[in-house]
Design an enzyme around this catalytic site. Structure first.
Site, PDB file in Angstrom:
ATOM      1  N   GLN A  27       0.834  -1.188  -0.189  1.00  0.00           N
ATOM      2  CA  GLN A  27       0.141  -0.445   0.117  1.00  0.00           C
ATOM      3  C   GLN A  27       1.278   1.693  -0.201  1.00  0.00           C
ATOM      4  O   GLN A  27       2.067   1.094   0.596  1.00  0.00           O
ATOM      5  CB  GLN A  27      -0.689  -0.282   0.963  1.00  0.00           C
ATOM      6  CG  GLN A  27      -0.485   0.330   2.498  1.00  0.00           C
ATOM      7  CD  GLN A  27      -1.652   0.042   3.885  1.00  0.00           C
ATOM      8  OE1 GLN A  27      -2.177  -1.273   3.584  1.00  0.00           O
ATOM      9  NE2 GLN A  27      -1.227   0.895   4.735  1.00  0.00           N
ATOM     10  N   GLY A  28       0.506   2.516  -0.889  1.00  0.00           N
ATOM     11  CA  GLY A  28       1.028   3.761  -0.761  1.00  0.00           C
ATOM     12  C   GLY A  28      -0.260   4.937  -0.616  1.00  0.00           C
ATOM     13  O   GLY A  28      -1.173   4.330  -0.490  1.00  0.00           O
ATOM     14  N   TYR A  29       0.255   5.670  -0.082  1.00  0.00           N
ATOM     15  CA  TYR A  29      -0.367   6.995  -0.199  1.00  0.00           C
ATOM     16  C   TYR A  29      -0.317   8.206  -0.997  1.00  0.00           C
ATOM     17  O   TYR A  29       0.937   8.324  -1.055  1.00  0.00           O
ATOM     18  CB  TYR A  29       0.277   7.378   1.216  1.00  0.00           C
ATOM     19  CG  TYR A  29      -0.707   6.629   2.487  1.00  0.00           C
ATOM     20  CD1 TYR A  29      -1.543   6.504   3.152  1.00  0.00           C
ATOM     21  CD2 TYR A  29       0.691   5.072   2.836  1.00  0.00           C
ATOM     22  CE1 TYR A  29      -2.264   5.092   4.032  1.00  0.00           C
ATOM     23  CE2 TYR A  29       0.137   4.374   3.476  1.00  0.00           C
ATOM     24  CZ  TYR A  29      -1.213   4.781   4.316  1.00  0.00           C
ATOM     25  OH  TYR A  29      -1.295   3.327   5.047  1.00  0.00           O
ATOM     26  N   LEU A  30      -0.797   8.511  -1.384  1.00  0.00           N
ATOM     27  CA  LEU A  30      -1.696   9.599  -2.340  1.00  0.00           C
ATOM     28  C   LEU A  30      -1.524  10.791  -1.889  1.00  0.00           C
ATOM     29  O   LEU A  30      -1.138  11.603  -1.685  1.00  0.00           O
ATOM     30  CB  LEU A  30      -2.212   9.643  -3.305  1.00  0.00           C
ATOM     31  CG  LEU A  30      -2.390   8.413  -4.538  1.00  0.00           C
ATOM     32  CD1 LEU A  30      -3.504   8.139  -4.675  1.00  0.00           C
ATOM     33  CD2 LEU A  30      -1.871   8.839  -4.978  1.00  0.00           C
ATOM     34  N   GLU A  81       3.158   8.288  -1.715  1.00  0.00           N
ATOM     35  CA  GLU A  81       4.607   8.732  -1.452  1.00  0.00           C
ATOM     36  C   GLU A  81       5.736   7.407  -1.292  1.00  0.00           C
ATOM     37  O   GLU A  81       5.135   6.416  -0.935  1.00  0.00           O
ATOM     38  CB  GLU A  81       4.214   9.347   0.251  1.00  0.00           C
ATOM     39  CG  GLU A  81       3.829  10.408  -0.352  1.00  0.00           C
ATOM     40  CD  GLU A  81       2.369  11.055   1.045  1.00  0.00           C
ATOM     41  OE1 GLU A  81       3.232  11.061   2.187  1.00  0.00           O
ATOM     42  OE2 GLU A  81       1.350  11.252   0.989  1.00  0.00           O
TER      43      GLU A  81
END
Length: 154
Positions: A27-30, A81
């Protein structure tokens, strides 16, 4: 809009590992701002875009939408990020609830937490023997914060 009511705990030992099969999550964060979390997650062969509002107590607003796997991979590779959060998730039923145990990898290796979703903040529930200290209100354990302050650097 749905509401997520979640409690988070540290895990004291590895007895839980025999109770379920782990699935790799990437998972990644915009956006990792506490006011608006925008997360992209790949779990197995599926992908989701999740938007979460600010946490108040153990509750926050949440929206989830399935997205094409290829789009999720492009977001993780090009827009999110760094670092990407990777972990194995184990779903373990216990006395009518499902505990999600996350065993983190990479820069968060060594961290194991368990979460349980509830119907209300004051809902009574039984804790498995391997559940330890509650960290629901400790922001260090929020996945979005593990981007800037990985567990291995604590």
């Amino acid at each position: 809009m749905s509401v997520e009511i979640e409690r988070k705990f540290l895990v004291t030992d590895e007895r839980w590992k025999t109770m379920g099969q782990g699935v790799l999550l990437r998972q990644g964060y915009l956006s990792s701002s506490p006011e608006r979390i925008v997360r992209v997650r790949i779990e197995g062969e599926g992908a989701m875009l999740t938007i979460k509002g600010r946490t108040v107590g153990a509750t926050r607003s949440e929206w989830e939408y399935p997205i094409p796997l290829e789009d999720a991979q492009a977001f993780l590779d090009n827009l999110c990020e760094r670092p990407i959060i990777e972990k194995y998730r184990y779903r373990i039923p216990y006395q009518g609830l499902t505990w999600e145990v996350d065993e983190f990898l990479g820069e968060n290796s060594g961290l194991v937490v368990a979460e349980v979703e509830l119907e209300s903040e004051d809902q009574a529930f039984a804790k498995p023997a391997w559940i330890g200290q509650e960290v629901t209100h400790d922001a260090r354990y929020y996945n979005a914060n593990l981007l800037r302050h990985p567990y291995v650097r604590w």
